[in-house]
Design an enzyme around this catalytic site. Structure first.
Site, mmCIF file in Angstrom:
data_model
loop_
_atom_site.group_PDB
_atom_site.id
_atom_site.type_symbol
_atom_site.label_atom_id
_atom_site.label_comp_id
_atom_site.label_asym_id
_atom_site.label_seq_id
_atom_site.Cartn_x
_atom_site.Cartn_y
_atom_site.Cartn_z
ATOM 1 N N PHE A 118 -12.970 2.016 -8.078
ATOM 2 C CA PHE A 118 -11.677 1.363 -7.926
ATOM 3 C C PHE A 118 -11.327 0.655 -9.220
ATOM 4 C CE2 PHE A 118 -8.953 -0.098 -4.224
ATOM 5 C CZ PHE A 118 -8.888 1.159 -3.656
ATOM 6 N N GLN A 232 1.485 -9.612 -7.565
ATOM 7 C CA GLN A 232 0.988 -8.356 -8.111
ATOM 8 C C GLN A 232 1.925 -7.193 -7.816
ATOM 9 O OE1 GLN A 232 -2.687 -6.205 -6.494
ATOM 10 N NE2 GLN A 232 -3.345 -6.906 -8.490
ATOM 11 N N HIS A 234 2.013 -3.279 -7.600
ATOM 12 C CA HIS A 234 1.112 -2.134 -7.494
ATOM 13 C C HIS A 234 1.730 -0.998 -8.295
ATOM 14 C CE1 HIS A 234 -1.294 1.099 -5.846
ATOM 15 N NE2 HIS A 234 -2.060 0.217 -5.254
ATOM 16 N N LEU A 244 3.402 2.374 -0.426
ATOM 17 C CA LEU A 244 2.275 2.449 -1.332
ATOM 18 C C LEU A 244 1.472 3.743 -1.290
ATOM 19 C CD1 LEU A 244 1.693 0.090 -3.048
ATOM 20 C CD2 LEU A 244 -0.307 -0.346 -1.669
ATOM 21 N N GLU A 247 -4.639 3.001 -4.448
ATOM 22 C CA GLU A 247 -5.389 3.114 -5.702
ATOM 23 C C GLU A 247 -6.518 4.135 -5.537
ATOM 24 O OE1 GLU A 247 -5.798 -0.588 -7.712
ATOM 25 O OE2 GLU A 247 -7.888 -0.174 -8.176
ATOM 26 N N ARG A 278 -4.723 -3.498 -11.979
ATOM 27 C CA ARG A 278 -3.368 -3.206 -11.525
ATOM 28 C C ARG A 278 -2.276 -3.772 -12.422
ATOM 29 N NH1 ARG A 278 -4.160 -3.813 -5.023
ATOM 30 N NH2 ARG A 278 -5.278 -1.843 -4.824
ATOM 31 N N HIS A 346 3.580 -6.117 -4.318
ATOM 32 C CA HIS A 346 2.570 -5.641 -3.400
ATOM 33 C C HIS A 346 1.721 -6.765 -2.831
ATOM 34 C CE1 HIS A 346 -0.783 -3.407 -1.899
ATOM 35 N NE2 HIS A 346 -1.591 -3.854 -2.820
ATOM 36 N N ARG A 381 -5.332 -9.693 -8.841
ATOM 37 C CA ARG A 381 -6.369 -9.289 -7.897
ATOM 38 C C ARG A 381 -6.848 -7.877 -8.195
ATOM 39 N NH1 ARG A 381 -6.373 -6.141 -3.526
ATOM 40 N NH2 ARG A 381 -4.128 -6.028 -3.214
#
Lengths: 567, 345
Positions: A118, A232, A234, A244, A247, A278, A346, A381
């Site tokens: 990730f 944030q 995305h 979305l 990821e 991100r 996001h 994050r």
């Protein structure tokens, strides 16, 4: 109503874990979970990718230490290091606990829990269930709460904290099915109502109800908020809907390409490429678009997320929901065609200021999950850390409330407060000479935030945004609720949600203006570098005269010194 | 007319939404409101009714949350079929509309009605509780978090698809048994029960199964397949229902309910004759006393109208019964095998 020991507001991952843990800590307590939707509908269900934990199932050399470092670095050093330590060291335990209670984690050949790479993580440590991880975790927690007999007040809308000096007396809420305003006197209240990123409305991936209710209620009750300017974006929202694409799609090996066919991430994160953190990937997409290398369409400019080389089998087995969404909402099958994407609001890093046990400054009031800000995510994050956050700190808050409530005296809520609230809500329904529609205001709020307090920010634009938010707040006074009935009045609810978003939008914009540096998700084109000397600190917001007053709080450091953040 | 104008006409048009309205506070009975709005191709039903709420009639009431097909809030009946409004394209529904240009929108069925498109979900939650729709872990709670279970690919695949269920209740709404008996367990709860029962980490299989074979349980399903056709996540719900039945038959036999005995009588007849011996079917299912009490008047009427089924001795085995028996043996053999495998673990 009979006084409660604990009232939990919100039935997502954090709220449900808090409820379970509180019951486990002390089965004799009178605990209630109150949620404006059925708990199994909560936005936790939309988390696709997974939850990070250094189980070392996939990469045998992974450690909790590495997870801690990745998280702190990812936060652009704004996270409190003691809190991050709690988050990461509890992670393996909580993932196993979920497994023990039935979460259907995907498995590896050796039958252990599978892990995938990730963004921003040094090792593949994201545990997942295909691309429905949040959904299956939420189902598991809801099932276990039913097993334990947790008392639910489903479809109750939280309105206000009842406050007596420096302590809370409990919650005032509306029963949506009857329209009745009810008191929930409680020794402790845990807010777990999720994030506030829906204020970006059409430029947000969030559910319609992620309107920051808990943050707005506590803010109005005098409890400070923290780091609100950090929202944030995305990188891969679908072009038309903003919904979305996980990821995990890049974790499985997806490429990001521009109109020239380049894998443009080589310009911005040559090492990590598509799996950069991100904030960086979102800025990269936005830059590509601004510099004219995006695709054009009536629904706006966009780039490509290309999954075709993964092949039909991987897409079908690991990303089935994503494939479905691409087909439903964009008419594109990722097996055959690249997916049109653009960054979308996001996640809210900011929230109610809490300590490591989820406590706020007000006695008896706690917050957990996206609703709170411990802070473990700092200025940005990492993917896979939000599910983890809600689970770990939901559980901690549940335990803390269960232990502490014994020390507090029972409370009651004065009848007068209910009548006052009733009157306030009714006044929205009065005919007005000139009236505003809440739908238009909501859209304008999202638009101005996206334009002026979005990925790239600068003083003049933010000031314009603040002015527009102020004017929207004035116009809100003229909003009229046309549904005058009591039963299931969603017209009224959406107006109340808009009020919450307007109050919080002011803090987001004010914080964005005052923080004259670029850190994590907050990028000021007029202050393009991180300024640790002046700005290595949390912003704190308290409401004064209806507007935010900004203060500061130091960042708790630990083992890791400030470093430049490169990927 | 140039090509571009033709295309333009296809891309945007007036659409009428005929929406079920009912507010128990003011209405004595439900009615329909027509809302005609101009829409562009590519829009979903949810976005269309959101538009109506924001711009035309703010009192129109429905649930919606994630808008991405994962929370399950916005299930409703669109053109007589239960589905999620957020993943349903208006243009697809226009193709199915009975009256050109009109899309009918109604609340889910088989659940108590609250207002407009909103129904009560509590009965479904109650059934999830009644049938223990949770994993009752083999690991004692004090041990949780210390180590993970080892789960093989095969064990995982047994429940994987069933965990896609988002409890939207579309299957509940279309279920033909629920139309007759509100107490019926319902397809979603059977699916979840199956998912728990095949989970290798679960410890209450037998107890859960004992609940499922009672009245209003798994034997009440009539295999109409409506639930499976309806499922918005394409989950093979009937496989789960059959799975529970096979499991129940193998471990508990046919003694539990008339439903189970009915199924067994069918199986016997097919094996022996290749067709049904209808005359004795009620007796074998419900016993002599029940049959005399409940079906005698009908039997008399059937005799008068000369519509009685042939007496058992006259029901001869079908042609090709040997081949059928061979196939039947093959089809039923896996039930026993599955069961042996499970109990052997």
């Amino acid at each position: 109503m009979k006084p409660f020991d604990i009232v939990i507001v919100g039935g997502g991952g954090a709220g449900l874990y808090a409820a379970m843990e509180a019951m486990k800590t002390n089965p004799g307590l009178n605990i209630a979970v109150l949620s404006k939707i059925y708990p199994n509908r909560s936005h936790t269900s939309a988390a696709q990718g997974g939850a990070n934990a250094a189980l070392a199932n996939k990469a045998k050399d992974d450690t909790v230490e590495m997870h801690i470092f990745d998280t702190i670095k990812g936060s652009d050093y704004l996270a409190d290091q003691d809190a991050v330590e709690v988050l990461c060291s509890e992670a393996p335990k909580i993932i196993r606990e979920l497994d023990n209670m039935g979460t259907p984690w995907s498995r590896m050949d050796d039958k252990t829990i599978a892990q995938r790479p990730f963004g921003g993580a040094g090792r593949p440590r994201c545990c997942y269930c295909a691309d429905k991880t949040g959904h299956t975790i939420l189902q598991t927690l809801y099932e276990q709460c039913l097993r334990k007999g947790v008392i639910f007040f489903n479809e109750y809308f939280a309105l206000d904290l009842s406050v007596d000096g420096s302590r809370s007396r409990g919650l005032i809420a509306m029963n949506i099915k009857t329209g009745k305003i009810e008191a929930f006197p409680a020794k402790t209240v845990i807010f777990a109502t999720g994030g506030y990123a829906k204020m970006y409305w059409n430029r947000s991936s969030n559910a319609a109800g992620n309107t920051g209710d808990g943050q707005a209620i506590t803010y109005r009750a005098g409890i400070p908020l923290k780091d609100m300017e950090f929202v944030q974006f995305h990188p891969t929202g679908l072009r038309k809907s903003g919904l979305l694409v996980t990821e995990g799609a890049r974790g499985e090996g997806g490429y990001l390409t521009n109109a020239l066919g380049e894998r443009f991430m080589s310009r911005y994160a040559p090492e990590k490429m598509e799996l950069g953190p991100r904030d960086l990937v979102s800025r990269s997409l936005e830059t590509e678009i601004l510099e004219g290398r995006g695709f054009d369409s009536p629904a706006g400019k966009y780039l490509h997320l290309d999954l075709r080389h993964l092949g039909a089998d991987i897409i079908k087995s690991r990303l089935p929901q994503i494939r479905e969404m691409c087909m439903y909402f964009e008419g594109v099958d990722p097996i055959d065609d690249p997916v049109p994407v653009r960054p979308t609001a996001h996640y809210s890093m900011g929230g109610i200021d809490t300590d490591n046990l989820g406590r706020t400054v007000m006695q008896g009031v706690y917050a957990a999950g996206e609703c709170g800000c411990v802070s473990v995510h700092g200025a940005n994050r990492l993917g896979g850390n939000s599910l983890l956050d809600i689970l770990v700190f939901g559980r901690i808050a549940g335990r803390a409330a269960a232990e502490e409530c014994q020390k507090f005296n029972p409370t009651s809520i004065p009848e007068g407060e209910l009548a006052e609230k009733e009157h306030e809500l009714r006044s929205f329904m009065q005919p007005k000479g000139h009236y505003e529609r809440y739908g238009a205001l909501r859209e304008e709020l999202g638009h101005t935030l996206g334009m002026n307090v979005g990925i790239f920010r600068e003083a003049s634009k933010i000031k314009l945004g603040i002015k527009e938010i102020e004017s929207l707040k004035e116009r809100f006074e003229h909003v009229r609720v046309f549904d005058t009935g009591d039963i299931y009045n969603t017209n009224l609810l959406q107006v109340l949600e808009l009020k919450n978003m307007l109050d919080l939008a002011e803090t987001v914009a004010a914080g964005a203006l005052v923080r004259e540096e670029s850190r994590g998700s907050h990028t000021r084109t007029d202050f393009p570098t991180r300024n640790d000397e002046k700005w290595h600190k949390h912003t704190i917001y308290t409401m004064e005269g209806g507007h935010p007053k900004i203060g500061y709080k130091p960042v708790t450091m630990g083992r890791y010194e400030l470093q430049e953040r490169t990927y | 007319m140039s090509d571009s104008t033709i295309q333009h006409h296809e891309e945007s048009r007036d659409v009428t939404f005929r929406v079920h309205r009912f507010n128990p506070q003011v209405d004595s009975k439900p009615y329909f409101d027509d809302y005609t709005i101009r829409l562009e191709k590519g829009i979903t039903v949810l976005r269309a009714i959101n538009y109506i709420k924001e711009h035309v009639d703010s009192s129109l009431t429905f649930r919606a949350f994630c808008q991405a097909g994962i929370c399950g809030s916005c299930a409703m009946r669109i053109n007589n079929m239960s589905k999620l409004a957020c993943t349903t394209q208006v243009w697809d529904e226009l193709d199915k509309a009975r009256e050109p240009g009109v899309i009918k929108v109604e609340p889910l069925r088989n659940l108590p009605h609250i207002k407009d498109l909103v129904v009560e979900m509590d009965p479904l939650v109650g059934k999830m509780q009644k049938y223990s729709n949770w994993v009752d872990s083999k690991m004692p709670e004090e041990q949780w978090g210390k180590k993970e279970f080892l789960v093989s690919e095969e064990e995982f695949l047994a429940y994987d698809k069933a965990t896609d269920c988002i409890l939207c209740a579309s299957c509940v709404s279309e279920c033909t048994i629920l139309r007759a008996h509100k107490e019926y367990v319902s397809p979603a709860v059977l699916l979840k029960s199956y998912r728990m029962n095949v989970d290798s980490r679960d410890a209450m299989h037998d107890q859960r199964l004992a609940g499922l074979v009672q009245d209003h349980g798994v034997w009440d399903c009539t295999h109409c397949y409506r639930c499976q056709e309806t499922c918005v996540k394409n989950i093979p719900i009937m496989d789960a229902i059959h799975g529970i039945r096979e499991d129940a038959y193998a471990s508990r036999g046919s003694k539990d309910t008339s439903g189970a005995r009915h199924a067994e009588a069918f199986m016997d007849d097919i094996e022996k004759k290749g067709k049904l011996v209808e005359a004795t079917l009620p007796i074998r299912t419900n016993g002599v006393v029940w049959t005399l009490k409940n079906l005698l008047p009908m039997a008399v009427k059937m005799v008068i109208k000369r519509r009685t089924p042939p007496p058992p001795p006259l029901v001869k085995a079908s042609k090709g019964i040997d081949a059928l028996r061979k196939e039947f043996k093959e089809m039923t053999s896996h039930v026993g095998k599955d069961h042996e495998k499970k109990s052997g673990e």
